[in-house]
Design a protein around this motif. Structure first.
Motif, PDB file in Angstrom:
ATOM      1  N   THR A  79       0.836  -1.204   0.000  1.00 18.05           N
ATOM      2  CA  THR A  79       0.000   0.000   0.000  1.00 18.05           C
ATOM      3  C   THR A  79       0.871   1.255   0.000  1.00 18.05           C
ATOM      4  O   THR A  79       0.549   2.249  -0.659  1.00 18.05           O
ATOM      5  CB  THR A  79      -0.963  -0.019   1.206  1.00 18.05           C
ATOM      6  OG1 THR A  79      -1.624  -1.287   1.199  1.00 18.05           O
ATOM      7  CG2 THR A  79      -1.983   1.082   1.128  1.00 18.05           C
ATOM      8  N   THR A  80       1.990   1.181   0.711  1.00 17.33           N
ATOM      9  CA  THR A  80       2.927   2.309   0.717  1.00 17.33           C
ATOM     10  C   THR A  80       3.365   2.604  -0.725  1.00 17.33           C
ATOM     11  O   THR A  80       3.350   3.755  -1.180  1.00 17.33           O
ATOM     12  CB  THR A  80       4.174   1.942   1.569  1.00 17.33           C
ATOM     13  OG1 THR A  80       3.738   1.558   2.866  1.00 17.33           O
ATOM     14  CG2 THR A  80       5.142   3.099   1.658  1.00 17.33           C
ATOM     15  N   ARG A  94      12.577  -2.134   1.704  1.00 12.85           N
ATOM     16  CA  ARG A  94      13.373  -2.137   2.938  1.00 12.85           C
ATOM     17  C   ARG A  94      14.669  -2.903   2.737  1.00 12.85           C
ATOM     18  O   ARG A  94      14.992  -3.812   3.486  1.00 12.85           O
ATOM     19  CB  ARG A  94      12.589  -2.773   4.075  1.00 12.85           C
ATOM     20  CG  ARG A  94      11.393  -1.943   4.416  1.00 12.85           C
ATOM     21  CD  ARG A  94      10.857  -2.366   5.731  1.00 12.85           C
ATOM     22  NE  ARG A  94       9.419  -2.266   5.674  1.00 12.85           N
ATOM     23  CZ  ARG A  94       8.632  -2.674   6.630  1.00 12.85           C
ATOM     24  NH1 ARG A  94       9.117  -3.219   7.698  1.00 12.85           N
ATOM     25  NH2 ARG A  94       7.335  -2.516   6.524  1.00 12.85           N
TER      26      ARG A  94
HETATM   27  N1  LIG Z   1      10.681   1.201   2.839  1.00 11.00           N
HETATM   28  C1  LIG Z   1      10.102   1.266   4.034  1.00 11.00           C
HETATM   29  N2  LIG Z   1      10.809   1.660   5.125  1.00 11.00           N
HETATM   30  C2  LIG Z   1      10.239   1.695   6.329  1.00 11.00           C
HETATM   31  N3  LIG Z   1       8.962   1.374   6.586  1.00 11.00           N
HETATM   32  C3  LIG Z   1       8.211   0.976   5.566  1.00 11.00           C
HETATM   33  C4  LIG Z   1       8.723   0.905   4.228  1.00 11.00           C
HETATM   34  N4  LIG Z   1       7.742   0.485   3.420  1.00 11.00           N
HETATM   35  C5  LIG Z   1       6.654   0.305   4.193  1.00 11.00           C
HETATM   36  N5  LIG Z   1       6.930   0.600   5.495  1.00 11.00           N
HETATM   37  C6  LIG Z   1       6.001   0.512   6.632  1.00 11.00           C
HETATM   38  O1  LIG Z   1       5.613  -0.841   6.748  1.00 11.00           O
HETATM   39  C7  LIG Z   1       4.269  -0.936   7.213  1.00 11.00           C
HETATM   40  C8  LIG Z   1       3.480  -1.828   6.270  1.00 11.00           C
HETATM   41  O2  LIG Z   1       3.389  -1.192   5.000  1.00 11.00           O
HETATM   42  P1  LIG Z   1       2.105  -1.347   4.055  1.00 11.00           P
HETATM   43  O3  LIG Z   1       0.860  -1.171   4.831  1.00 11.00           O
HETATM   44  O4  LIG Z   1       2.345  -0.493   2.888  1.00 11.00           O
HETATM   45  O5  LIG Z   1       2.271  -2.868   3.674  1.00 11.00           O
HETATM   46  P2  LIG Z   1       1.216  -3.797   2.896  1.00 11.00           P
HETATM   47  O6  LIG Z   1       2.025  -4.754   2.126  1.00 11.00           O
HETATM   48  O7  LIG Z   1       0.252  -2.966   2.182  1.00 11.00           O
HETATM   49  O8  LIG Z   1       0.515  -4.524   4.118  1.00 11.00           O
HETATM   50  P3  LIG Z   1      -0.884  -5.345   4.111  1.00 11.00           P
HETATM   51  O9  LIG Z   1      -0.582  -6.649   3.470  1.00 11.00           O
HETATM   52  O10 LIG Z   1      -1.214  -5.450   5.548  1.00 11.00           O
HETATM   53  O11 LIG Z   1      -1.854  -4.519   3.326  1.00 11.00           O
HETATM   54  C9  LIG Z   1       3.754   0.488   7.283  1.00 11.00           C
HETATM   55  O12 LIG Z   1       3.857   0.931   8.620  1.00 11.00           O
HETATM   56  C10 LIG Z   1       4.711   1.277   6.417  1.00 11.00           C
HETATM   57  O13 LIG Z   1       4.830   2.604   6.843  1.00 11.00           O
END
Ligand SMILES: Nc1ncnc2c1ncn2[C@@H]1O[C@H](COP(=O)(O)OP(=O)(O)OP(=O)(O)O)[C@@H](O)[C@H]1O
Ligand SMILES: [Mg+2]
Length: 412
Positions: free
Chosen positions: A153-154, A312
């Motif tokens: 989502t990020t 990351r």
């Molecule tokens: N490159 C990064 N560095 C540090 N923190 C990050 C990075 N990318 C994402 N995050 C953090 O990791 C967490 C999870 O990110 P995100 O919600 O985008 O993941 P997702 O894959 O969409 O998760 P879900 O499967 O639950 O929907 C969030 O708190 C986000 O701020």
């Protein structure tokens, strides 16, 4: 000069029509009685306008008109009928012919009619080609990952905004049907969601779809996930497919955020996509799931669309990006560094970091991905680059951390 060809079984009618075509911009280049010889002449002379005279119950004329409209759409057909009855109109309509007249009395009337039809059909054809171009160039990009919390989502939200900043028309669809949180990342308050759209409108057009989207200040049009998990089942794979084929022709980019499962709806998005941005990370559990997902994507014949993003990407001794490449076996086009304070501050503020911290390493990395998408240069693999290409890429990342750079781009 508009090239006109005439077809009639009756010689007298042929010469009558011919006499009425007096305009110097119109040239009668051929005439025929119908049948195979008419088809040969059409093939050899490529007329712009085909005037077909149809007698009463003249199925030959209607069949010919139908074949031409189907197989030679650049030739515009005019049907001249003896009597404009409902039956004649129905037969012509079902043959796809919409330009029907009775033979006009004067040369001016007929010539004006031919010009009008030619101009009308020509602009319809141009508009059709234009839509075709938009359709081909529009990119549907699914952000997928084999585990929760990888940063899908990020990446979706920041990438959508970055593309919109480059004046692209962007739609963002939250397909994490149970726990979608795009609206939280973007701090928007959707009045309607994807579930409402599916429930309220059975045969949507783009205007009705737009009323269910929420416009983010960046210009991104967001179709949000259902407000509560129990509404997830309203969204079916079949309807998602037709929704995507409708939406894609109106946007330059359709970005789809997903949950990390291979449910039917996710699969319909993956299949409709022109690219799958596969998010992974540098830990063994993520890589194990990623490898499994990749073999599933391979068996579904979707692997060629995959471009990998390592999120990351921190320097650790045990797993390198080169290892990721070996395990996943798909081109890695980007790595995003880890910056928890920037990522979380943006999330808590509801302002994606490409807006709240545009100079951060995270934003630069997303900017690079947007660049790659816009330029269409996604056909590389960081691990397969020549030393010179790798140096050029390293310069783009502008990171001060030399260990991180060399470990990331190193060929092991
Ligand atoms: N490159 C990064 N560095 C540090 N923190 C990050 C990075 N990318 C994402 N995050 C953090 O990791 C967490 C999870 O990110 P995100 O919600 O985008 O993941 P997702 O894959 O969409 O998760 P879900 O499967 O639950 O929907 C969030 O708190 C986000 O701020
Ligand atoms: Mg998510």
């Amino acid at each position: 000069m508009i090239k006109v060809m005439l077809i009639s079984k009756i010689d007298a009618v042929l010469s009558n029509i011919r006499k009425l075509i007096t305009d110097e911009d119109l040239s009668v280049i051929a005439q025929a009685a119908g049948g195979e010889s008419a088809l040969d002449k059409i093939e050899n002379t490529s007329p712009d306008i085909l005037i077909i005279n149809s007698g009463i119950n003249d199925t030959d004329a209607i069949n010919l008109a139908e074949r031409i409209t189907q197989y030679k759409p650049k030739i515009f057909v005019i049907l001249i009928v003896e009597d404009m009855t409902v039956d004649v109109l129905n037969a012509a309509n079902s043959a796809g012919v919409h330009n029907i007249i009775t033979l006009p009395d004067t040369a001016k009337e007929l010539c004006d009619y031919i010009h009008t039809i030619y101009n009308k059909e020509k602009s319809r054809l141009n508009a059709l080609n234009e839509n075709q171009r938009v359709r081909w160039s529009s990119k549907v990009i699914t952000i997928f990952g084999a585990k929760g919390g990888l940063g899908k989502t990020t990446i979706s939200t920041n990438l959508a905004i970055k593309l919109a900043e480059q004046n692209k028309k962007v739609a963002l669809i939250d397909l994490d049907l149970q726990f979608g949180d795009v609206h939280i990342f973007m701090d928007i308050d959707p009045k309607e969601t994807l579930a409402d759209l599916m429930q309220d409108v059975y045969e949507p057009n783009i205007d009705s779809v737009r009323t269910y989207m929420t416009v983010h200040p960046s210009g991104v049009n967001v179709l949000c996930a259902p407000k509560s998990p129990e509404y997830a089942e309203i969204v079916s794979a079949e309807r998602m497919q037709s929704l995507l084929s409708l939406i894609r022709s109106y946007y330059d980019y359709v970005i789809i955020d997903t949950a990390s499962d291979f449910g039917d709806v996710t699969l319909s998005a993956i299949e409709a996509s022109t690219m799958i941005l596969f998010v992974t990370g540098l830990d063994i559990s993520i890589l194990k799931n990623s490898k499994l997902s990749m073999s599933l994507l391979e068996s579904l014949k979707q692997k060629n669309k995959v471009r990998v993003i390592v999120n990351r990407a921190v320097e650790i001794n045990t797993i390198s990006v080169a290892d990721v490449q070996k395990i996943i076996d798909a081109p890695i086009i980007a790595r995003i560094p880890s910056d928890y304070p920037v990522a979380v501050a943006a999330l808590n503020r509801g302002q994606p970091f490409v807006q709240s911290a545009p100079k951060s390493k995270l934003s630069l990395a997303i900017g690079d991905i947007a660049d790659i998408l816009i330029k269409g240069t996604d056909n590389f693999d960081i691990q397969q680059l020549t030393p010179k290409e790798r140096r050029a890429l390293i310069r783009r990342y502008k990171t001060k951390d030399k260990t991180l750079k060399s470990s990331f781009f190193a060929k092991k």
